[in-house]
Enzyme design. Structure first.
Site, mmCIF file in Angstrom:
data_model
loop_
_atom_site.group_PDB
_atom_site.id
_atom_site.type_symbol
_atom_site.label_atom_id
_atom_site.label_comp_id
_atom_site.label_asym_id
_atom_site.label_seq_id
_atom_site.Cartn_x
_atom_site.Cartn_y
_atom_site.Cartn_z
ATOM 1 C CB CYS A 24 18.395 71.317 53.948
ATOM 2 S SG CYS A 24 20.099 70.663 53.996
ATOM 3 C CB CYS A 27 23.037 73.643 55.678
ATOM 4 S SG CYS A 27 22.021 74.238 54.312
ATOM 5 C CB CYS A 56 23.234 68.980 55.241
ATOM 6 S SG CYS A 56 23.734 70.305 54.121
ATOM 7 C CE LYS A 92 22.819 70.798 47.726
ATOM 8 N NZ LYS A 92 22.122 71.155 48.980
ATOM 9 N NE ARG A 133 27.546 75.987 50.428
ATOM 10 C CZ ARG A 133 28.443 75.089 50.074
ATOM 11 N NH1 ARG A 133 29.733 75.397 50.104
ATOM 12 N NH2 ARG A 133 28.071 73.887 49.679
ATOM 13 N NE ARG A 160 27.040 72.358 53.567
ATOM 14 C CZ ARG A 160 26.426 73.518 53.448
ATOM 15 N NH1 ARG A 160 26.091 73.958 52.244
ATOM 16 N NH2 ARG A 160 26.136 74.246 54.499
ATOM 17 C CE LYS A 163 21.655 73.938 45.038
ATOM 18 N NZ LYS A 163 21.135 74.178 46.391
ATOM 19 C CB SER A 209 23.606 81.506 44.184
ATOM 20 O OG SER A 209 24.588 80.606 44.695
ATOM 21 C CE1 TYR A 232 18.271 82.155 44.448
ATOM 22 C CE2 TYR A 232 19.799 80.955 43.029
ATOM 23 C CZ TYR A 232 19.162 81.104 44.252
ATOM 24 O OH TYR A 232 19.392 80.204 45.263
#
Length: 327
Positions: free
Chosen positions: A117, A119, A127, A200, A210, A222, A253, A279, A318
């Site tokens: 990507c 971004c 992006c 997504k 981010r 976005r 996602k 996240s 994570y």
């Protein structure tokens, strides 16, 4: 009362595990790793407790830490040394992900997936290539789709050249899988698979990431290229296009707010399905745990079980190391 059918009979210790329908294994998990070309030491990510940005020189050590828990795969995200309008450091031979990939693939047995990507690499945080007037907020669409495709192909080929085992485009550009497949094949990497972020959504759950990847847009949002959270049927259209273009793995996602989409994809397609436990999903459980409102280990495992139960084969999370270490 005569109850001949008593499901509770199979919930006792001893039999309970034997009839369990869903399992999470360390081999199902992919651990994100953030590599930062701007630092010489590890930098804690405040909004994602337990995670850090690591310098390129410590990428191998960081991946070895992941591997020690039983997790076999990592996804590398990069924070470049500099940014510009085009995001040119994203495909540079000496770029942060390229250098980290070379080191990790040559010195560890990890399966290395790379995020494809722009971004994190563009000065504006979007992006792809900006549409004319976008910086002044005049554009109907923020990113020029077709001009961005060539750049995504260059990024993917540079990652494969560095040794990436799989590439994962996340920009939600129309035609990105076809463009990347053509680029990989043309560069001599026909065996490198593509894990497409096929569905997504433009989600509020991305906030901590981010911060972690320094990829927040400098203006706007976005919504012009990521999916509307209200849309379920559109996801099938998006994913079907990626399948037709040659995607090998299909990702949804975020994960938890979109388990219906995961289940839909599992029902419709034979491809492996991945889900990104993002996240915000991670951070909110940590925050509740810090308040004493939830038991972190239990809710983390229950979250991952729900994602597997919905139909995901792979989970990018994570929680990967903590959960794997306890399995």
């Amino acid at each position: 009362m005569d109850l001949t059918d008593r499901p509770r009979r199979l919930r006792r210790d001893g039999i309970r595990g034997m009839v369990s329908e869903t399992e999470v294994d360390a081999s199902d998990l992919i651990a994100p790793v953030f590599v930062d070309a701007t630092t010489d030491e590890r930098v804690p990510i405040e909004t994602m407790p337990g995670h850090e940005r690591v310098p390129v020189e410590q990428a191998v050590k960081r991946v070895e830490e992941v591997r020690e828990t039983g997790v076999e795969a990592v996804m590398l995200f990069g924070i470049p040394e500099s940014k510009d309008e085009q995001g040119t450091r994203a495909w540079a031979e000496d770029g942060v992900v390229q250098e980290a990939t070379r080191r990790v693939t040559s010195e560890t047995d990890a399966y290395v997936i790379t995020d494809v990507c722009l971004c994190e690499y563009t000065s504006h945080g979007h992006c792809g290539v900006l549409e004319g007037g976008a910086a002044e907020g005049e554009a109907r669409l923020t990113v020029e789709n077709d001009e961005t495709l060539d750049l995504l192909g260059r990024i993917a080929a540079s990652h494969a050249e560095a040794g990436a085992d799989m590439v994962a485009p996340s920009g939600m550009m129309d035609g990105m899988v076809a463009a990347i497949r053509e680029s990989l094949d043309g560069a001599g990497f026909p065996d490198v698979p593509i894990m497409s972020y096929a569905a997504k959504y433009e989600s509020a759950f991305y906030g901590p990431f981010r911060d972690a990847a320094d990829g927040a847009p400098a203006f706007g949002d976005r919504r012009h290229y990521q999916m509307d959270p209200a849309n379920r049927r559109e996801a099938m259209r998006e994913v079907r296009l990626d399948v037709e273009q040659g995607a090998d793995v299909l990702m949804v996602k975020p994960a938890l707010p979109y388990l219906d989409i995961v289940a839909d994809l599992r029902e419709e397609f034979d491809h492996p399905i991945a889900a990104y436990n993002v996240s915000g999903e991670y951070a909110m459980l940590h925050a509740a745990s810090e308040k004493g409102w939830l038991e972190l280990e239990a809710v983390a495992m229950e979250s991952l079980l729900s994602i597997k139960r919905a139909g995901a084969d792979l989970i990018l999370t994570y929680f990967a190391e903590d959960v794997a270490a306890k399995l």
